[in-house]
Design a protein around this motif. Structure first.
Motif, short mmCIF file in Angstrom:
data_model
loop_
_atom_site.label_atom_id
_atom_site.label_comp_id
_atom_site.label_asym_id
_atom_site.label_seq_id
_atom_site.Cartn_x
_atom_site.Cartn_y
_atom_site.Cartn_z
N LYS A 182 34.77 13.83 84.60
CA LYS A 182 34.87 14.29 83.22
C LYS A 182 35.90 13.50 82.42
O LYS A 182 36.67 14.06 81.63
N CYS A 183 35.93 12.20 82.63
CA CYS A 183 36.88 11.36 81.89
C CYS A 183 36.31 9.95 81.78
O CYS A 183 35.33 9.61 82.45
N PHE A 184 36.93 9.15 80.95
CA PHE A 184 36.52 7.76 80.81
C PHE A 184 36.95 6.97 82.04
O PHE A 184 37.77 7.42 82.83
N SER A 185 36.39 5.79 82.19
CA SER A 185 36.77 4.95 83.32
C SER A 185 38.23 4.53 83.17
O SER A 185 38.80 4.53 82.08
N LYS A 186 38.83 4.15 84.31
CA LYS A 186 40.22 3.73 84.30
C LYS A 186 40.43 2.52 83.39
O LYS A 186 41.41 2.46 82.63
N GLN A 187 39.50 1.58 83.43
CA GLN A 187 39.62 0.36 82.63
C GLN A 187 39.55 0.67 81.14
O GLN A 187 40.34 0.15 80.34
N THR A 188 38.61 1.55 80.76
CA THR A 188 38.48 1.91 79.35
C THR A 188 39.70 2.68 78.87
O THR A 188 40.20 2.45 77.75
N SER A 189 40.20 3.59 79.69
CA SER A 189 41.39 4.37 79.31
C SER A 189 42.61 3.48 79.12
O SER A 189 43.38 3.65 78.16
N LEU A 190 42.80 2.51 80.00
CA LEU A 190 43.93 1.59 79.87
C LEU A 190 43.77 0.69 78.65
O LEU A 190 44.76 0.36 77.98
N ALA A 191 42.53 0.30 78.34
CA ALA A 191 42.28 -0.52 77.16
C ALA A 191 42.60 0.26 75.88
O ALA A 191 43.21 -0.27 74.95
N VAL A 192 42.19 1.53 75.84
CA VAL A 192 42.51 2.38 74.69
C VAL A 192 44.01 2.57 74.57
O VAL A 192 44.59 2.49 73.48
N HIS A 193 44.67 2.82 75.71
CA HIS A 193 46.12 3.02 75.73
C HIS A 193 46.84 1.80 75.16
O HIS A 193 47.71 1.92 74.27
N GLN A 194 46.49 0.61 75.64
CA GLN A 194 47.16 -0.61 75.19
C GLN A 194 46.86 -0.92 73.73
O GLN A 194 47.74 -1.31 72.97
N THR A 195 45.61 -0.74 73.33
CA THR A 195 45.21 -1.08 71.97
C THR A 195 45.82 -0.14 70.94
O THR A 195 46.32 -0.58 69.90
N PHE A 196 45.79 1.15 71.21
CA PHE A 196 46.33 2.12 70.25
C PHE A 196 47.84 1.95 70.07
O PHE A 196 48.35 1.94 68.95
N TYR A 197 48.55 1.80 71.20
CA TYR A 197 49.99 1.57 71.10
C TYR A 197 50.28 0.24 70.41
O TYR A 197 51.21 0.12 69.62
N GLY A 198 49.47 -0.78 70.73
CA GLY A 198 49.67 -2.09 70.12
C GLY A 198 49.42 -2.09 68.63
O GLY A 198 50.16 -2.72 67.87
N ILE A 199 48.39 -1.38 68.19
CA ILE A 199 48.09 -1.30 66.76
C ILE A 199 49.19 -0.58 66.01
O ILE A 199 49.58 -0.97 64.90
N VAL A 200 49.72 0.48 66.60
CA VAL A 200 50.83 1.20 65.97
C VAL A 200 52.05 0.30 65.86
O VAL A 200 52.71 0.24 64.81
#
Length: 301
Positions: A182-200
């Motif tokens: 019931k969650c996204f893949s590890k790779q997708t979650s890490l990509a979202v984590h890095q991108t969102f923090y990076g954009i901020v």
């Protein structure tokens, strides 16, 4: 500014400025949709940063909504959901518009109308992030009458805080394990984590250090790079899957295209081209002459 040791910031080898490493948000949107579609039980959960509670999205609710809207009993369609959005093949999964339709305001309104409350909250959560990340016009918020579509003008903007919280909202990051349920893949979650923090971090850098009046997050994408790859593919015979030799050959043709735009009407060794501020050497000028001669000879062979 964020800690320089973070994965989304690194030292720039060419300039004395930080380099922000981001994944393309357009591809992330497709990955989120594909992860949801590929989940075994078609159900995903996310931690809603607005009330610190988990919301669950069921893909079958979207299919049920589509069936209700396309039935003979339904007179008006609320959404733009179609077969490509819900049951895409391997090629159709690469298209952005069908993935955007899953999390659009129209889909949220349709889910709410038919009382799919949990999936409504799930799509609304991701849809809010997508709207923030795809703002391309300063007046977009006024035109769409949506507060999430305004440009970012302050580091205290609540939308930046929302992206920061959503970056760690996936249960697989909360549990710190590799098992997927019931969650996204590890790779997708890490990509979202890095991108969102990076954009901020990038937004804060532009507003504070560079003194930008506003930031349009929808401009921070790889559209220009994708367009250049499109030209290179066309130069390789319109083939989507090109080899290294074809890529190198297409780049040489693109370089000749740039050379052809140089102003050489009144030419000397110290002349500067319109696309370059560096003086051209005699060897470089000779290479241009020989290339042009080769093309002319080739044309009339």
């Amino acid at each position: 500014m964020e800690d320089q040791r973070c994965s989304w910031i690194c030292a720039n080898p060419a300039l004395e400025k930080p380099l922000f490493r981001l994944f393309d948000t357009t591809h992330l949107i497709k990955n989120l949709r594909n992860n949801w579609l590929n989940e075994k039980n078609k159900c995903l959960e996310l931690l809603d940063p607005r009330d610190n509670a988990y919301v669950s999205g069921n893909w079958n609710d979207l299919c049920c909504l589509y069936n209700k809207e396309t039935s003979k009993a339904s007179g008006v369609r609320l959404t733009t959901l179609n077969r490509i959005s819900l049951w895409p093949d391997s090629f159709e999964r690469q298209r952005v518009a069908p993935a955007m339709a899953i999390f659009s305001n129209k889909t949220v309104a349709g889910l709410k109308t038919f009382n799919f409350n949990s999936t409504t909250n799930f799509c609304e959560l991701i849809g809010k992030a997508i709207k923030i990340l795809t703002v391309r016009s300063f007046m977009s918020g006024v035109r769409n009458n949506d507060v999430d579509c305004y440009s970012i003008t302050s580091i205290e903007d609540s939308r930046l805080q929302f992206l920061t919280h959503l970056a760690v909202a996936d249960p697989i990051l909360q549990a710190n394990n590799s098992s997927r349920y019931k969650c996204f893949s590890k790779q997708t979650s890490l990509a979202v984590h890095q991108t969102f923090y990076g954009i901020v971090a990038l937004t804060k850098c532009l507003l504070v250090e560079k003194e930008f009046a506003y930031v349009l997050l929808g401009k921070i994408v790889s559209d220009r790079l994708e367009a250049e790859f499109g030209v290179i593919r066309q130069l390789s015979g319109g083939n989507y899957f090109i080899g290294c030799d074809q890529f190198a050959s297409s780049l040489r043709v693109r370089q000749l295209d740039v050379f052809s735009k140089l102003d050489i009407s009144d030419f000397n060794v110290d002349h500067e081209g319109s696309c370059c501020q560096r003086s051209m050497s005699a060897a470089e000028l000779a290479s241009i002459d020989s290339a042009c001669s080769f093309l002319l000879n080739y044309k009339y062979m």
